[in-house]
Design an enzyme around this catalytic site. Structure first.
Site, short mmCIF file in Angstrom:
data_model
loop_
_atom_site.label_atom_id
_atom_site.label_comp_id
_atom_site.label_asym_id
_atom_site.label_seq_id
_atom_site.Cartn_x
_atom_site.Cartn_y
_atom_site.Cartn_z
N LYS A 15 46.40 30.46 32.83
CA LYS A 15 45.36 31.34 33.39
C LYS A 15 44.29 30.51 34.09
CE LYS A 15 46.76 35.34 31.55
NZ LYS A 15 48.08 34.76 31.18
N SER B 289 51.23 37.24 35.62
CA SER B 289 49.78 37.35 35.57
C SER B 289 49.07 36.45 36.57
CB SER B 289 49.27 37.05 34.15
OG SER B 289 49.55 35.71 33.83
#
Lengths: 217, 217
Positions: free
Chosen positions: B174, B137
């Site tokens: 993230k 990701s």
DNA sequence: CAGTTAAACAGACATATGTCTGTATGTCAA
DNA sequence: TTGACATACAGACATATGTCTGTTTAACTG
């Protein structure tokens, strides 16, 4: 005086003096100077050396510390099953101009002016150095401008490895491809074109990239 | 036998045995175990302790080493002019299951089972730890699966920083976005969707990513 | 209460380690 | 050559440091 005798119900002694001793040793180890038993004694105000040693030995028995018996300052962190922690310092040649890179790599006398980087690696005497990456040609491989690459010094490399190569007077990081007797330096970015050379031309491999580091702080 | 007597014209003795001694000491210091004089002696095959000590003392005189007289394993890196180096050991929690990560971070007693990583950083007492990245990701930010992220422990972070967050029972890396009172965990990969939370929900920031490492060997 | 145990203490001992003194050897400069 | 110098060696010594033995204290258990 405040003796702290037998809690008896003592679980593995968490949050107690023993854990504080462990924390103290950890701190000293991180600071690069493992403590002596007597230094632990002083830090905790024990009146006997043996008191400190009992805690240390107990921590070893619990597996929370390791030690080299007999050696001074011999307490260490337990090695997590894996290979021993083997840290080396390598010269950081990142800001050497490309033209001087080769000399800088091959002449250890230039190293004293550079920075040093701690890397973990095999105990082998392989020469290593670090470079700062310029340009975006390798972003596809997760190597961004400003990243530091740690390079193992070697004159040859295998197909598919990421190498530092000297092309004319410039040092560059690319993926190496060997095709049909040709040497190809392949960028990992569609915006860049591969560089193709015949063997024994103006290209020379300076080393293989073994680690990439990026500081975000 | 091969004595190495007076080069007389001796400049600061670069590229010589003396520099190799310095390199050896540097390596040992970085590894967290300062060498004894006799260990230097053995490493270089000197037949007399004093030979090793002369080199060490000469390095101190040249300002390339520092030491604490009398103390065992007392040789250090010079604090001032020379190459500063501040290496710490941080716990590598990479293989802790996500659910246990929070406990592992907050309870130093859990660190014992992990590996340790040498990082360079400020001497500040900031807690740090290392994690192994799973998933793709964050490839757009040059963080690939298997990379190691070095995290500074903190409960809050600023917009745009890359963080380690705990979402329900899972730890994730993230980029943090703060928008309209909402907390957004934004992947850096178009194939993944942002995670949006209201404040004080099941999200919690565990730390900020300050470095990324990738081994290619 | 007596017995057990963990922790702390006191002192001694053995080893590890830093340091000193003296000698020898090879190179360079006068 | 001779002297100065840097390096290496050999051995001894002083200190730093790990380790051992025995004793004391306080809490718990039966």
């Amino acid at each position: 005086m405040p003796r702290r005798p037998n809690p008896t119900t003592a679980s593995p002694a968490r949050g107690t003096i023993r854990s504080e001793v462990l924390a103290f040793v950890r701190g000293r180890l991180a600071a690069g100077s493992p403590p002596t038993v007597r230094e632990v004694q002083q830090a905790f105000g024990f009146k006997a050396v043996e008191s400190a040693r009992q805690h240390l030995e107990a921590l070893v028995a619990e597996g929370r510390l390791a030690k080299s018996p007999g050696r001074s300052r011999g307490y260490r962190l337990p090695v997590g099953g894996g290979p021993e922690l083997n840290v080396r310092l390598i010269p950081q040649l990142g800001r050497v101009q490309a033209g001087g890179l080769r000399e800088a790599i091959e002449d250890p006398d230039h190293w004293d002016r550079t920075g040093w980087l701690a890397v973990e690696g095999p105990a082998t005497g392989a020469e290593m150095f670090a470079l700062t990456v310029r340009g975006e040609s390798m972003t596809g491989a997760g190597i961004l401008p400003g990243d530091t690459v740690i390079v193992r010094r070697q004159d040859t490399a295998r197909d598919g490895e990421i190498v530092v190569a000297q092309v004319r007077d410039e040092a560059t990081v690319k993926r190496l491809r060997l095709r049909d007797g040709q040497i190809v330096l392949q960028p990992e970015n569609p915006a860049f074109a591969p560089l193709i050379f015949a063997p024994d031309t103006e290209i020379r491999i300076l080393g293989r990239v073994v680690e990439v580091r990026r500081r975000l702080a």
